[in-house]
Design an enzyme around this catalytic site. Structure first.
Site, PDB file in Angstrom:
ATOM      1  N   ASP A  86       0.814  -1.224   0.000  1.00  0.00           N
ATOM      2  CA  ASP A  86       0.000   0.000   0.000  1.00  0.00           C
ATOM      3  C   ASP A  86       0.848   1.275   0.000  1.00  0.00           C
ATOM      4  O   ASP A  86       0.393   2.333   0.452  1.00  0.00           O
ATOM      5  CB  ASP A  86      -0.973   0.016   1.199  1.00  0.00           C
ATOM      6  CG  ASP A  86      -1.952  -1.144   1.158  1.00  0.00           C
ATOM      7  OD1 ASP A  86      -2.190  -1.678   0.063  1.00  0.00           O
ATOM      8  OD2 ASP A  86      -2.481  -1.520   2.219  1.00  0.00           O
ATOM      9  N   GLU A  87       2.087   1.155  -0.483  1.00  0.00           N
ATOM     10  CA  GLU A  87       2.974   2.322  -0.484  1.00  0.00           C
ATOM     11  C   GLU A  87       3.417   2.703  -1.897  1.00  0.00           C
ATOM     12  O   GLU A  87       4.207   3.619  -2.074  1.00  0.00           O
ATOM     13  CB  GLU A  87       4.215   2.032   0.376  1.00  0.00           C
ATOM     14  CG  GLU A  87       3.972   2.060   1.872  1.00  0.00           C
ATOM     15  CD  GLU A  87       3.769   3.473   2.412  1.00  0.00           C
ATOM     16  OE1 GLU A  87       4.076   4.453   1.705  1.00  0.00           O
ATOM     17  OE2 GLU A  87       3.287   3.578   3.558  1.00  0.00           O
TER      18      GLU A  87
END
Lengths: 287, 287, 287, 287
Positions: free
Chosen positions: C230-231
């Site tokens: 999720d980065e």
């Protein structure tokens, strides 16, 4: 014994005591109000309410509850209804060549997002037009229309709606204009999606009109139909930003997304008894 | 004799009969409910209501009405209040160097958009910092803060709030962190504007954090403060689209517009008794 | 003889003369620039350009044009490509139990909105899971995954991507985490949709996290995957307003609409060569 | 020696070689393009470009650069200009009774957000009308208008604009209609804010029209004025959601926020040379 859920909707001329009347009745019937929204239109003088309530009494059918409410609301000459939330309305979807709104409604219905029975689809195009979506298990009525057969086709449609006991018609980009008489008979029971932000760009080819005018946002409008074209009470609208780079084709593409979500919201609001007619406008209780 | 307007707010553990209890009482007191919104939180088991009503009885002060409601609501152990809508809350605005939120609040208050008494402005910067706006007629308290005098400055502030009988503190980009004790004593009476879409980018320099992370929308958050930094119950949020072209300076500029409108909305909601604390979150009845 | 359309994308360290270099080359090759967007990132010092151009020369293949551009851009050590817009990328869509994003991509592809070849669908659930949409004519690969077979399943997937010459992987709510190594090899070629407004609510059950925190808007984020969960660089985000009335189920429902439109936009931007990696972020030229 | 910043804007009939022409010229003049946006309108056949560039040459005035560009662009019969970004345009703001747009422009200008010289304010109301904002240091021209003196008042205004060398007029809720002749002479140099989402609700009292029609979003439109009322090329628009609870007064309040931000954006776009007239519409390069 699981509790049962009901929704009471009512509108009447505003007078003191309405809330006390129905809330006391529900309390005496051992019902619990779980959500209530009320609106007093100081202009029209009308009062609107949507009340959701649960009953733990297994004998508490909608019919039984109606008797109590009927007595309580009689002095207010209200228009009201009580619906058992497990009952489902029968919906007929009308479509023409473009099927993005139909595809969206079908998907939402199949995954259980829309609490309705899909009674069928009526189109002025043959079934083989719809290869981009699955109509499996859905009654499909091909009712072609031409300048010559217009009244006859409409009579066929009206008969079908009656036979099928249709509660609500959804014009999902159905590009035929209904007659004044038919429109009037469908008042409050027929939702149309217009592909512009009304009252801008009424009539034909709204995206081309929008492009020509150079607006910076385009939109879509879901409204109840009336005998006046694109003038019916608005249920829901939404818009999206466009730029000078967008040609009419791009507006049509962006518009598909707006149309389908505006129509789906309006349909859900109607199915959940959130929408009330208020003259030329609507009251929509959010949820 | 013009009618007088009141607003009743209440929250309690949900039990059948609450609506019947207050609506019957208001009916007997010859009051007319003009707007009512209720919410039953099925998770926390709490019930919330905001009820606006008019009375034509000239003797119907808030105090008189309170007596009736007190009896009616006693069985429900509710937290409730009745406010005469003509009474105004006393507000203190805190500000640091950046004054766009203060300027916005001042303008809205001057044109009569915010129903409040502006009791004054507290700043850790001297008055001459604020040349972009007019502070004419507004008590200004310069209370500088440094690592050495922090507790003393806060004590001064708290004394001032008490002396001035302040109902609500608005942190309009006040860049000092209040102590845990002070924050706790202000629970539900102190609104802060944080310049990010919380819970993203807590703490310092959120626009720089947002730029570095490459988000496509930036936002602002108005919340009640608690002793936990940037974790208080959220009242209102909004966002705006940004692009790769926006440098941190552009985010700061775009952010000013979001911050001021989010804070102004939250403030208005509070002043109109629309906001209820519900654990870590809020119930906000729209209007 | 109809003209042919190409798109040139390039990024390099910013130095004077880049625009002159490629525009002169295209002019000499009798090409006409129809749309050009450039961006000079003053922080990273990198220059990005997307140039659409037409050629009336029937011998002007992408290969021929590449030769000219190669010479012109050599001094700038640019990363660049020229694509004949009639060529289509091969896409593999990954899905788990929830199929609303897959359904949306399928429909958009079938009506010609997405310029791509749909090479197939990979799922960790069997085909009979997908009764709400039509997979007619689309290769379906059921590759179940368990704690025991995870590396083996991923090896199967990677082999399949190679065999099928896949240009882009779309994780359309595929709820399995790819290994670091696989993620790295897919850099810039794998788009994921995360069902929150990142960086808020990373990880599992973001709608429940959002509900608990009491945010007033929920969102979705399309990003390239990296080995950090999720980065990855964000391509597109959008949000919708929610209220205290929305329970987690309502957030899931509203979220479906946001997810599908955010993912569809990100996919279209990628297919139209609008997206450039720029460190942890992206440059996205609008269209 | 710090670099100097310029912006080149040009529009002409689209022909191959334009980009090569100006980019090569800038390269030879040792300028570095930092941002460039181009648009080829395939309908009107016109090409538009906005090019920002830096020069490290201290002798590189706008005049010197103009000579080079003049030669390069002569074959294209382009309309173009080069502006030194440190030069500022002279703005006159017109206002009537409502001053929220004026207050907003003043604040933005005072904090340095708008790169312009504020030459003065013209009002058909006396200065004492504006107690909610500070006009300190700003030339104020009270030019009352009545049916009898309309042409004379307009002549006074036009003389003032000439004397003050005004580059741009901003109608910040100036509720007087300019004559056809005056409007024509101001083409492309006069921005008006209309308090509706045009083309809906042209003319007077648009919020009352919107309320009566029952729309679910209201908006505002910034446009260049032409001799046709509310029909000029649109620069920017925005909307906000409303509900059945909003009475006309609420629309006016919500509208103030939309109006001021739409007008401020349009003004900024104009000041940054982002807006091009394109027939009845505009090209607006984002930033």
């Amino acid at each position: 014994m699981p509790s049962r859920s009901f929704v009471l909707t009512l509108s009447c001329v505003n007078r003191p005591g309405i809330v006390a009347a129905f809330s006391s009745t529900l309390f005496r019937a051992e019902c619990n109000i779980t959500d209530a929204q009320q609106f007093d239109d100081t202009e029209s003088g009308r009062f609107f309410a949507r009340v959701m309530f649960d009953s733990n009494d297994p004998t508490a059918t909608a019919d039984v509850l109606r008797n109590g409410i009927e007595v309580a609301l009689r002095p207010f000459e209200a228009t009201w209804s009580i619906r058992d939330r497990s009952s489902r309305r029968r919906i007929m979807v009308f479509v023409s060549k473009l099927d993005h709104c139909l595809a969206d409604i079908l998907y939402r219905w199949r995954i259980g997002e829309l609490e309705m029975d899909l009674a069928g689809v009526i189109s002025n195009h043959p079934k083989q037009n719809y290869t981009n979506l699955s109509l499996d298990g859905i009654p499909f009525h091909y009712l072609p229309v031409s300048p010559d057969n217009r009244p006859a086709q409409e009579a066929q449609i009206e008969l079908l709606l009656n036979t099928e006991k249709i509660d609500l018609v959804v014009l999902a980009r159905y590009m035929q204009i209904l007659s004044d008489g038919f429109s009037s008979r469908l008042l409050g029971r027929c939702i149309n999606i217009h592909h512009s932000f009304l009252p801008g760009f009424k009539g034909a080819k709204p995206y081309h009109q929008a492009h020509e005018r150079g607006v910076k946002l385009i939109g879509a409008t879901a409204h109840y139909i009336t005998s006046e074209l694109d003038e019916g009470p608005i249920i829901e609208q939404d818009v999206e930003r466009i730029t000078h780079r967008d040609r009419p084709d791009d507006l049509v593409r962006k518009g598909r997304d707006i149309e389908r979500r505006v129509l789906a919201r309006a349909l859900r609001y109607h199915l959940e008894d959130r929408v009330f007619l208020n003259g030329r406008t609507t009251v929509v209780f959010p949820g």
